[in-house]
Design a protein around this motif. Structure first.
Motif: not given
Ligand SMILES: N[C@@H](CCC(=O)N[C@@H](CS)C(=O)NCC(=O)O)C(=O)O
Length: 339
Positions: A40-45, A84-86, A102-104, A150-157
């Motif tokens: 899961a994502n542990g920090t994403l509301a 984490t994303a990575k 996890r929002n992937t 921007v965050q590493q290991g994401t499609t965002t990057e």
């Molecule tokens: N959907 C994109 C981005 C997913 C992602 O990890 N987003 C970040 C930015 S909101 C996140 O959720 N970070 C939470 C964290 O690292 O705790 C992907 O699958 O690569």
């Protein structure tokens, strides 16, 4: 275990697909263990976040609860593993988690060369930008020369680099391992803009010192179909995770909610009867009980209920259904028939 994780990390980095240990046994492993392990994502509301008491909430969290409801008749038999994303894909490949919710974003390379399968889309999203109102920018096209967090290991990057290149704009990327660090750096003024999935911007804007100082720009620069992921090689598990989402969408389409599902148990409508296990052997075909979807709706709710509870208008995120409305209400959420 540690050696396996390193092996998978190495294989992942080299783009080599490995099949996971005991690949075709996930349902049995989960049942024997007595708990589903959910990445899961542990920090994403709105998607995955524990409170101070360790109670997890979010759309992806509810999705894992739905799988647990279907298997155990108890939505609380889930251990959430914050990733984490990575690290998320390695955790799934190595067997540390049974499913990743996890929002992937579903992409072709993630679906093929990582040895993983996306089971569907539980949130259709796109990437956007947040800026301080004080820089007086109204379009992402005015961001040339901007520093972007921007965050590493994401499609965002990757999309960020593509967008700037395609529009012949100069980019200064400032990357971070976690969203927490990226948002803090942006809020502290180290970057002119912060970019991520638009669903996440809604929550992350609220984490800045003064949310009203920030604006989400109108451009949506990518497609981000977010969905659950399982390992290659276990078709039964793939089916269970895939049909958990479809059961929730079908329940919404048929007007079956947490509150009225018991009423619907008396229904003569064949679609309702098949979904709730009163006609056919559709749960048994998944390796579950025929009331698998009844359990999901009774204990977690339908897709629309999970959406509204976690990210909808009644939450701080105030997100509209948009692309995530049902197909017959102008959106993209469409479940194949249960029959
Ligand atoms: N959907 C994109 C981005 C997913 C992602 O990890 N987003 C970040 C930015 S909101 C996140 O959720 N970070 C939470 C964290 O690292 O705790 C992907 O699958 O690569």
């Amino acid at each position: 275990m540690k050696r396996t994780v390193i092996g998978f990390a190495l294989a992942g980095a080299l783009g080599i697909a490995l099949s996971a240990p005991a690949a075709a046994q996930t349902l049995n492993t989960v049942k024997t263990r007595g708990v589903l392990q959910c990445g899961a994502n542990g920090t994403l509301a709105g998607f995955g976040l524990p409170d101070a008491q360790g109670r997890w909430t979010g759309l992806d969290v509810d999705f894992c609860k739905a799988i647990a409801a279907a298997i155990f008749n108890d939505p609380n038999k889930v251990k959430f593993v914050p990733l984490t994303a990575k690290d998320r894909f390695t955790a799934l490949q190595s067997g540390e988690v049974d499913v990743l919710a996890r929002n992937t974003t579903w992409t072709s390379s993630r679906d093929t060369s990582l040895g993983l399968n996306f089971t569907g889309v539980n949130y259709y999203d796109g990437q956007g930008f947040m800026v301080r109102k004080s820089i007086k920018v109204n379009s992402a096209l005015e961001l040339s020369d901007a520093a972007v967090c921007v965050q590493q290991g994401t499609t965002t990057e990757l999309n960020l680099a593509d967008y700037f290149r395609a529009n012949k704009m100069k980019l200064k990327t400032v990357t971070f391992a976690t969203a927490d660090e990226a948002v803090k750096a942006y809020d502290a003024g180290r970057c002119d803009a912060y970019t991520t999935d638009i669903s996440a911007l809604a929550g992350e804007r609220l984490r800045t010192a003064n949310a009203n100082d920030h604006l989400v720009l109108p451009e949506v620069i990518s497609k981000e179909p977010l969905g659950p992921v399982v390992r290659h090689g276990d078709d039964q598990w793939f089916d269970i995770v895939k049909w958990t989402h479809y059961a929730m969408v079908t329940a919404e389409e048929l007007g079956i909610t947490k509150a009225n599902v018991d009423e619907h148990m008396k229904s003569d409508n064949p679609d309702v009867k098949r979904l709730l296990g009163n006609e056919g052997e559709h749960g048994k075909a998944l390796g579950l009980t025929n009331d698998w979807a009844y359990r999901i709706v009774k204990q977690v709710g339908n897709y629309g209920e999970a959406f509204e509870r976690n990210v909808g208008q009644g939450t701080p995120l105030k997100i509209n259904r948009g692309l995530n409305a049902l197909w017959n209400k102008g959106g993209l959420q469409f479940a194949p028939p249960i029959r």
